[in-house]
Motif scaffolding. Structure first.
Motif, PDB file in Angstrom:
ATOM      1  N   ALA A  82       0.828  -1.202   0.000  1.00  0.00           N
ATOM      2  CA  ALA A  82       0.000   0.000   0.000  1.00  0.00           C
ATOM      3  C   ALA A  82       0.866   1.257   0.000  1.00  0.00           C
ATOM      4  N   GLU A  83       0.231   2.374  -0.335  1.00  0.00           N
ATOM      5  CA  GLU A  83       0.980   3.618  -0.538  1.00  0.00           C
ATOM      6  C   GLU A  83       1.711   4.083   0.721  1.00  0.00           C
ATOM      7  N   ALA A  84       1.049   3.990   1.891  1.00  0.00           N
ATOM      8  CA  ALA A  84       1.679   4.443   3.120  1.00  0.00           C
ATOM      9  C   ALA A  84       2.855   3.533   3.461  1.00  0.00           C
ATOM     10  N   SER A  85       4.057   4.061   3.397  1.00  0.00           N
ATOM     11  CA  SER A  85       5.232   3.194   3.560  1.00  0.00           C
ATOM     12  C   SER A  85       6.344   3.829   4.383  1.00  0.00           C
ATOM     13  N   VAL A  86       6.085   4.941   5.040  1.00  0.00           N
ATOM     14  CA  VAL A  86       7.085   5.608   5.859  1.00  0.00           C
ATOM     15  C   VAL A  86       6.819   5.284   7.324  1.00  0.00           C
ATOM     16  N   LEU A  87       7.871   4.861   8.024  1.00  0.00           N
ATOM     17  CA  LEU A  87       7.776   4.522   9.435  1.00  0.00           C
ATOM     18  C   LEU A  87       8.947   5.148  10.175  1.00  0.00           C
ATOM     19  N   GLU A  88       8.769   5.404  11.457  1.00  0.00           N
ATOM     20  CA  GLU A  88       9.839   6.005  12.255  1.00  0.00           C
ATOM     21  C   GLU A  88       9.776   5.490  13.682  1.00  0.00           C
ATOM     22  N   VAL A  89      10.904   5.610  14.380  1.00  0.00           N
ATOM     23  CA  VAL A  89      10.945   5.416  15.813  1.00  0.00           C
ATOM     24  C   VAL A  89      11.116   6.786  16.452  1.00  0.00           C
ATOM     25  N   TRP A  90      10.319   7.063  17.478  1.00  0.00           N
ATOM     26  CA  TRP A  90      10.347   8.344  18.162  1.00  0.00           C
ATOM     27  C   TRP A  90      10.769   8.141  19.618  1.00  0.00           C
ATOM     28  N   GLY A  91      11.578   9.055  20.118  1.00  0.00           N
ATOM     29  CA  GLY A  91      11.974   9.038  21.512  1.00  0.00           C
ATOM     30  C   GLY A  91      12.916  10.192  21.802  1.00  0.00           C
ATOM     31  N   ASP A  92      13.394  10.257  23.036  1.00  0.00           N
ATOM     32  CA  ASP A  92      14.309  11.318  23.438  1.00  0.00           C
ATOM     33  C   ASP A  92      15.096  10.827  24.661  1.00  0.00           C
ATOM     34  N   PRO A  93      16.356  10.408  24.461  1.00  0.00           N
ATOM     35  CA  PRO A  93      17.175  10.479  23.243  1.00  0.00           C
ATOM     36  C   PRO A  93      16.814   9.369  22.263  1.00  0.00           C
ATOM     37  N   ILE A  94      17.326   9.481  21.032  1.00  0.00           N
ATOM     38  CA  ILE A  94      16.974   8.498  20.009  1.00  0.00           C
ATOM     39  C   ILE A  94      18.147   8.105  19.117  1.00  0.00           C
ATOM     40  N   HIS A 113      20.827   6.602  19.647  1.00  0.00           N
ATOM     41  CA  HIS A 113      21.399   5.286  19.923  1.00  0.00           C
ATOM     42  C   HIS A 113      20.528   4.143  19.415  1.00  0.00           C
ATOM     43  N   SER A 114      19.302   4.437  18.991  1.00  0.00           N
ATOM     44  CA  SER A 114      18.327   3.380  18.698  1.00  0.00           C
ATOM     45  C   SER A 114      18.798   2.443  17.587  1.00  0.00           C
ATOM     46  N   LEU A 115      18.661   1.151  17.841  1.00  0.00           N
ATOM     47  CA  LEU A 115      18.964   0.136  16.834  1.00  0.00           C
ATOM     48  C   LEU A 115      17.728  -0.258  16.022  1.00  0.00           C
ATOM     49  N   SER A 116      16.594   0.350  16.306  1.00  0.00           N
ATOM     50  CA  SER A 116      15.372  -0.012  15.597  1.00  0.00           C
ATOM     51  C   SER A 116      15.474   0.188  14.087  1.00  0.00           C
ATOM     52  N   PRO A 117      16.056   1.293  13.591  1.00  0.00           N
ATOM     53  CA  PRO A 117      16.171   1.424  12.135  1.00  0.00           C
ATOM     54  C   PRO A 117      16.950   0.280  11.503  1.00  0.00           C
ATOM     55  N   ARG A 118      18.011  -0.174  12.155  1.00  0.00           N
ATOM     56  CA  ARG A 118      18.794  -1.285  11.633  1.00  0.00           C
ATOM     57  C   ARG A 118      17.956  -2.566  11.579  1.00  0.00           C
ATOM     58  N   LEU A 119      17.207  -2.829  12.632  1.00  0.00           N
ATOM     59  CA  LEU A 119      16.374  -4.026  12.693  1.00  0.00           C
ATOM     60  C   LEU A 119      15.278  -4.009  11.631  1.00  0.00           C
ATOM     61  N   HIS A 120      14.554  -2.909  11.563  1.00  0.00           N
ATOM     62  CA  HIS A 120      13.435  -2.823  10.634  1.00  0.00           C
ATOM     63  C   HIS A 120      13.917  -2.848   9.187  1.00  0.00           C
ATOM     64  N   ALA A 121      15.004  -2.149   8.890  1.00  0.00           N
ATOM     65  CA  ALA A 121      15.518  -2.141   7.517  1.00  0.00           C
ATOM     66  C   ALA A 121      15.897  -3.547   7.069  1.00  0.00           C
ATOM     67  N   ALA A 122      16.525  -4.313   7.961  1.00  0.00           N
ATOM     68  CA  ALA A 122      16.904  -5.690   7.620  1.00  0.00           C
ATOM     69  C   ALA A 122      15.673  -6.526   7.330  1.00  0.00           C
ATOM     70  N   ALA A 123      14.637  -6.368   8.136  1.00  0.00           N
ATOM     71  CA  ALA A 123      13.409  -7.137   7.931  1.00  0.00           C
ATOM     72  C   ALA A 123      12.731  -6.765   6.620  1.00  0.00           C
ATOM     73  N   SER A 178      21.023 -11.004  12.948  1.00  0.00           N
ATOM     74  CA  SER A 178      22.348 -10.712  12.382  1.00  0.00           C
ATOM     75  C   SER A 178      22.611  -9.211  12.371  1.00  0.00           C
ATOM     76  N   ALA A 179      21.590  -8.436  12.063  1.00  0.00           N
ATOM     77  CA  ALA A 179      21.742  -6.979  12.028  1.00  0.00           C
ATOM     78  C   ALA A 179      22.118  -6.422  13.404  1.00  0.00           C
ATOM     79  N   LEU A 180      21.611  -7.054  14.474  1.00  0.00           N
ATOM     80  CA  LEU A 180      21.942  -6.602  15.817  1.00  0.00           C
ATOM     81  C   LEU A 180      23.417  -6.808  16.142  1.00  0.00           C
ATOM     82  N   MET A 181      24.026  -7.766  15.480  1.00  0.00           N
ATOM     83  CA  MET A 181      25.420  -8.095  15.773  1.00  0.00           C
ATOM     84  C   MET A 181      26.411  -7.234  15.020  1.00  0.00           C
TER      85      MET A 181
END
Length: 290
Positions: A14-26, A28-38, A285-288
């Protein structure tokens, strides 16, 4: 209202395809690495970024999102704000009063708490089973998810250590609803005796007197620290000095992210992803990666 499969936001294409992780601080977040790999493994053309958002900025930031946004991962200190912003909530979010996932569907925001099942899954991988009692350090939003996870693992007695004991009052009330007996003490005043598991929910970089940390390490069993960006924490250092086992929260991060992606794809956290075992493998693997 509980979100159901009927509330699904559409197919992965579907058209909606942008996602983000929000926080403060942010940063250091490994979420982009995890989600991109998936997403690469799944062949989905989704984009996942990070945004630093303070609690008092949350309402304005989410109101300004365009139609391209599919969903948000929410981390410290915004889980209560995400809960309040959701138009529908899953049962775990309602139970904990916190949401770490928002699926955006038109004018709706479907709220989920994937931390609980993510924590249960990783603690199970760590060999935690038949748990009767445990200790939680901290009394914030993540402590609430930790308590529900411990209840689902069978714990019926939990000691909560908080800088301000009065801050643990919501956990005491939640324990009553879950059938878990809660005792509360300060970080310096634990008298609950030995436990097989200590679950720390303190933010990364939180200060703790070294003598208190050493005393907790002496009878705290396995330390499961939800932090992963500030390692070792003061508690983890104390555990290591005592020769006791300590693990960080990367496994929880992985498992809750898998459930977030399920929700982003279908609006349902229990429906497995296509080839989910392969997806989990590339995420691990991305976490490592350095």
């Amino acid at each position: 209202m509980t979100a159901t499969t009927a509330d699904a936001p559409g197919t992965p294409g579907a058209e909606a395809s942008v996602l983000e992780v929000w926080g403060d601080p942010i940063a250091h977040s490994l979420s982009p690495r995890l989600h991109a790999a998936a997403y690469r493994e799944l062949g989905w053309a989704w984009q996942y970024g990070r945004r630093r958002v303070a609690a008092d900025e949350f309402a304005a930031e989410i109101a300004g999102l365009g139609l391209a946004y599919r969903g948000l991962s929410i981390t410290f200190p915004l889980k209560a704000e995400a809960f309040a912003a959701a138009t529908r909530l899953d049962e775990t979010s309602v139970l904990t009063g916190a949401a770490n996932t928002l699926v955006l569907r038109g004018g709706e925001r479907l709220g989920f708490n994937t931390d609980v099942d993510g924590l249960v899954a990783d603690l199970t991988e760590q060999g935690v089973a038949g748990l009767a009692e445990a200790r939680i350090v901290g009394a914030g939003a993540t402590a609430t998810s930790a308590l529900v996870a411990l209840a689902r693992l069978g714990a019926d007695r939990v000691e909560v250590l908080a800088r301000r004991p009065e801050a643990a009052a919501p956990l005491v009330g939640l324990g009553e609803r879950l059938g878990v007996g809660i005792s509360v003490a300060t970080l310096l005043g634990s008298d609950g005796g030995p436990v097989p598991l200590t679950l720390s929910t303190l933010p990364g970089g939180a200060e703790l007197p070294a003598d208190a940390a050493a005393r907790l390490a002496g009878d705290g069993g396995l330390l499961y620290d939800v932090v992963y960006g500030h390692w070792p924490t003061v508690l983890a250092d104390a555990w290591q000095r005592a020769g006791a086992p300590a693990v960080d929260g990367r496994g929880m991060l992985l498992q809750q992210a898998v459930r977030q992606i399920r929700a982003f794809a279908t609006g349902e956290v229990t429906e497995p992803l296509p080839r989910e075992q392969d997806v989990v493998a590339v995420m691990r693997s991305a976490l490592m990666e350095d």
